[in-house]
Write an enzyme that holds these catalytic residues in place. Structure first.
Site, mmCIF file in Angstrom:
data_model
loop_
_atom_site.group_PDB
_atom_site.id
_atom_site.type_symbol
_atom_site.label_atom_id
_atom_site.label_comp_id
_atom_site.label_asym_id
_atom_site.label_seq_id
_atom_site.Cartn_x
_atom_site.Cartn_y
_atom_site.Cartn_z
ATOM 1 C CG HIS A 77 -1.832 -1.030 1.434
ATOM 2 N ND1 HIS A 77 -3.036 -1.213 0.765
ATOM 3 C CD2 HIS A 77 -1.955 -2.213 1.891
ATOM 4 C CE1 HIS A 77 -3.903 -2.046 1.083
ATOM 5 N NE2 HIS A 77 -3.023 -2.906 1.893
ATOM 6 C CE1 TYR B 229 -6.034 2.104 11.555
ATOM 7 C CE2 TYR B 229 -5.582 2.767 9.339
ATOM 8 C CZ TYR B 229 -5.296 1.806 10.597
ATOM 9 O OH TYR B 229 -4.137 0.965 10.676
ATOM 10 N N PRO C 34 -3.924 -1.879 19.052
ATOM 11 C CG PRO C 34 -5.826 -3.250 18.326
ATOM 12 C CD PRO C 34 -5.341 -2.815 19.447
ATOM 13 C CE LYS D 114 3.798 2.373 14.012
ATOM 14 N NZ LYS D 114 4.112 2.095 12.715
ATOM 15 C CE1 TYR E 150 -1.311 2.749 10.231
ATOM 16 C CE2 TYR E 150 -0.493 2.374 8.081
ATOM 17 C CZ TYR E 150 -1.236 2.176 9.052
ATOM 18 O OH TYR E 150 -2.277 0.920 8.780
HETATM 19 P P1 RFL Z 1 2.839 -13.613 21.061
HETATM 20 O O1 RFL Z 1 2.213 -13.542 19.595
HETATM 21 O O2 RFL Z 1 1.751 -13.461 22.047
HETATM 22 O O3 RFL Z 1 3.545 -14.945 21.190
HETATM 23 C C1 RFL Z 1 4.001 -15.592 22.460
HETATM 24 C C2 RFL Z 1 4.064 -16.983 22.275
HETATM 25 O O4 RFL Z 1 4.736 -17.263 23.613
HETATM 26 C C3 RFL Z 1 3.726 -18.353 24.003
HETATM 27 N N1 RFL Z 1 3.808 -18.330 25.648
HETATM 28 C C4 RFL Z 1 4.520 -19.247 26.511
HETATM 29 N N2 RFL Z 1 5.352 -20.020 26.124
HETATM 30 C C5 RFL Z 1 6.054 -20.969 26.909
HETATM 31 N N3 RFL Z 1 5.729 -20.664 28.460
HETATM 32 C C6 RFL Z 1 4.955 -19.700 28.655
HETATM 33 N N4 RFL Z 1 4.540 -19.554 30.244
HETATM 34 C C7 RFL Z 1 4.261 -18.903 27.588
HETATM 35 N N5 RFL Z 1 3.061 -17.828 27.679
HETATM 36 C C8 RFL Z 1 3.027 -17.789 26.605
HETATM 37 C C9 RFL Z 1 2.313 -18.232 23.665
HETATM 38 O O5 RFL Z 1 1.665 -19.170 23.430
HETATM 39 C C10 RFL Z 1 2.795 -17.668 22.296
HETATM 40 O O6 RFL Z 1 2.790 -18.656 21.340
HETATM 41 O O7 RFL Z 1 3.913 -12.672 21.206
HETATM 42 P P2 RFL Z 1 4.996 -12.152 20.159
HETATM 43 O O8 RFL Z 1 5.749 -13.214 19.703
HETATM 44 O O9 RFL Z 1 5.640 -11.207 21.104
HETATM 45 O O10 RFL Z 1 4.138 -11.311 18.938
HETATM 46 C C11 RFL Z 1 3.683 -10.140 19.295
HETATM 47 C C12 RFL Z 1 2.166 -10.161 18.223
HETATM 48 O O11 RFL Z 1 1.585 -11.427 18.326
HETATM 49 C C13 RFL Z 1 1.385 -9.137 18.830
HETATM 50 O O12 RFL Z 1 2.222 -7.775 19.236
HETATM 51 C C14 RFL Z 1 0.119 -8.642 18.008
HETATM 52 O O13 RFL Z 1 -0.429 -9.795 17.353
HETATM 53 C C15 RFL Z 1 -0.649 -7.863 18.595
HETATM 54 N N6 RFL Z 1 -1.901 -7.656 18.019
HETATM 55 C C16 RFL Z 1 -2.178 -7.030 16.767
HETATM 56 N N7 RFL Z 1 -1.316 -6.296 16.481
HETATM 57 C C17 RFL Z 1 -1.697 -5.664 15.390
HETATM 58 O O14 RFL Z 1 -0.364 -4.880 14.852
HETATM 59 N N8 RFL Z 1 -2.894 -5.663 14.753
HETATM 60 C C18 RFL Z 1 -3.497 -6.429 15.164
HETATM 61 O O15 RFL Z 1 -4.851 -6.262 14.792
HETATM 62 C C19 RFL Z 1 -3.466 -7.122 16.226
HETATM 63 N N9 RFL Z 1 -4.647 -7.982 16.946
HETATM 64 C C20 RFL Z 1 -3.026 -8.460 18.639
HETATM 65 C C21 RFL Z 1 -4.235 -8.780 18.076
HETATM 66 C C22 RFL Z 1 -2.795 -9.273 19.939
HETATM 67 C C23 RFL Z 1 -3.855 -9.855 20.427
HETATM 68 N N10 RFL Z 1 -3.340 -10.572 21.956
HETATM 69 C C24 RFL Z 1 -2.260 -10.763 22.358
HETATM 70 C C25 RFL Z 1 -4.340 -11.075 22.751
HETATM 71 C C26 RFL Z 1 -5.213 -9.361 18.700
HETATM 72 C C27 RFL Z 1 -4.937 -10.199 19.891
HETATM 73 C C28 RFL Z 1 -6.158 -10.988 20.460
HETATM 74 C C1 PHB Z 2 -5.346 -5.942 10.860
HETATM 75 O O1 PHB Z 2 -5.545 -6.034 9.351
HETATM 76 O O2 PHB Z 2 -6.024 -6.744 11.301
HETATM 77 C C2 PHB Z 2 -5.207 -4.607 11.194
HETATM 78 C C3 PHB Z 2 -4.745 -3.565 10.244
HETATM 79 C C4 PHB Z 2 -4.502 -2.163 10.961
HETATM 80 C C5 PHB Z 2 -4.705 -2.098 12.222
HETATM 81 C C6 PHB Z 2 -4.868 -2.927 13.113
HETATM 82 C C7 PHB Z 2 -5.456 -4.297 12.529
HETATM 83 O O3 PHB Z 2 -4.270 -0.878 12.659
#
Ligand code: RFL
Ligand code: PHB
Length: 391
Positions: free
Chosen positions: A72, A200, A292, A296, A384
């Protein structure tokens, strides 16, 4: 077991770190609480900054990302019943970003781990960190009812917000900063063609976002109450609310269909400092959470791991520990910049329950300023797109 770097968590941060270390000839063992399928089934982030794309490319993880990711030039904002307004990131800062789901990136990382026969232990229970201040830290865990121990030079906690690594840093050392927002995001996935751009929306009913995963998979979100139950949100109610909030022009372009996933996530900002305690490091969501809105979270996980793998490589290659010693401070500069930006975007685009008429006018004035000022647009575009890594 004995390894150079013991990694807790095989999400994006842990699996990318083990991949990057392997490319530098450094051994690691990754210990993950969940099953492989459980990690792969989690639907989370969808946007990669260009710096993240380049880290993944340099790590040889580019083939499917470049074939299937959607590049994008910018993203659109819509509010107050006006036409959508495009923040042209390419024009302002000469950069792009990419829609590529975290799920796909995780699949790519596990496929690469299979090729190199990486040591990833799934379904490990009761992970604990021992002796982080010694030069022989270790982790213990149970797998299939058997107690195991990994001795290492370093332990890295990539185990998310609820992990075991951060609690191993004493309260006297760890300082935490936290902000909870009084709303959540209801997200759905639907097998329908997405809008061409991310949009957004700030609307009197609350925030909305149109995003995407691929040409036949859309991701949409609406701000909801933290008390809402998924049962309150039929698909019909979701589509009606989404299209209202996106306004008639953009909302009218949304192709609706049955949802294939629906979930509610709370929004919070959280930072833990420092990100190192002796020979224990923390990275990604284990150290910080952002709402989110600024897209980031995943990008910060990638940048932490980029800094940490560079630091460990310098240590093992020539005994140079400068990057290891500066890891926490360098990572936290980028973290706080993203925390501030994510808080700002969240504040600009959501309806707060206690929002007064004054707050609302101030929000509208800021959106007007953004639409009328090249400088304001450039500042938003730069953040961004993601700030450059420090060298
Ligand atoms: P993760 O992805 O949470 O991975 C951590 C891993 O550690 C495991 N774990 C353990 N393993 C062993 N022993 C323990 N005691 C443990 N406790 C946990 C877990 O099972 C998991 O596999 O962290 P990581 O790798 O730092 O990655 C970060 C990203 O996943 C996260 O920042 C983003 O996904 C945040 N996030 C979003 N970010 C965006 O930019 N856009 C989004 O739309 C978005 N949606 C989200 C999200 C995070 C969510 N969480 C954490 C609740 C939606 C959700 C539901
Ligand atoms: C997503 O595609 O899940 C998404 C994109 C932009 C955001 C948050 C989530 O700011």
């Amino acid at each position: 077991m004995r390894t150079q770097v013991a990694i807790i968590g095989a999400g994006p941060a842990g699996s990318l770190l083990s991949h990057l270390l392997h490319r530098s000839g450094i051994d690691s063992i990754v210990v993950e609480r969940s099953s492989r399928n459980h990690v792969l089934d989690r639907i989370r982030a969808g946007v990669l900054e260009w710096g993240s794309v380049e880290v993944l490319r340099a790590a040889g993880l580019d083939a499917r990302m470049d074939a299937e990711g959607h590049v994008h030039d910018g993203a659109a904002l819509v509010w107050g019943g006006r036409e959508a307004f495009f923040i042209d990131i390419n024009r302002h800062v000469g950069s792009h970003f990419m829609s590529y789901g975290q799920t796909k990136m995780q699949e790519d990382l596990y496929a690469a781990a299979d090729v190199r026969h990486a040591a990833i232990v799934f379904e490990a229970a009761n992970v604990e960190v021992h002796n982080p201040l010694s030069d022989r830290p270790s982790i213990t865990f149970d797998v299939g009812g058997i107690a195991e121990r990994v001795d290492a030079d370093y332990v890295v906690g990539c185990d998310g917000y609820h992990g075991a690594a951060r609690p191993a840093i004493p309260d006297t050392v760890l300082r935490t900063f936290e902000k909870e927002y009084p709303f959540g995001w209801l997200g759905i996935m639907s097998e329908t063609p997405p809008l061409p751009d991310l949009v957004y929306a700030n609307h009197a009913n609350g925030f909305a976002l149109a995003s995407q995963r691929n040409p036949m998979l859309s991701r949409y979100y609406v701000q909801c109450s933290l008390d809402d139950d998924l049962a309150d949100w039929s698909d019909d109610r979701f589509w009606s609310e989404l299209t209202t909030r996106l306004g008639s022009t953009v909302g009218g372009q949304v192709v609706t269909g049955p949802s294939i996933e629906k979930s509610i996530a709370p929004l919070r900002s959280f930072v833990a400092e420092p990100m190192r305690y002796g020979n224990l490091f923390i990275a990604g969501d284990a150290a910080h959470i952002v709402p989110p809105t600024g897209a980031k979270g995943l990008n910060l996980a990638i940048s932490d791991v980029h800094y940490l793998s560079r630091a460990l490589t310098a240590h093992y290659d020539g005994g140079d520990d400068e990057y290891l010693d500066r890891y926490s401070e360098m990572a936290l500069r980028r973290v706080w910049s993203a925390v501030r930006f994510s808080w700002w975007m969240t504040t600009l685009l959501h309806r707060f329950p206690e929002q007064t008429a004054f707050d609302q006018r101030a929000q509208e004035a800021e959106l007007d300023y953004l639409a009328s000022s090249m400088h304001a647009q450039a500042a938003m575009a730069e953040q961004y797109a993601g700030l450059p890594f420090e060298s």
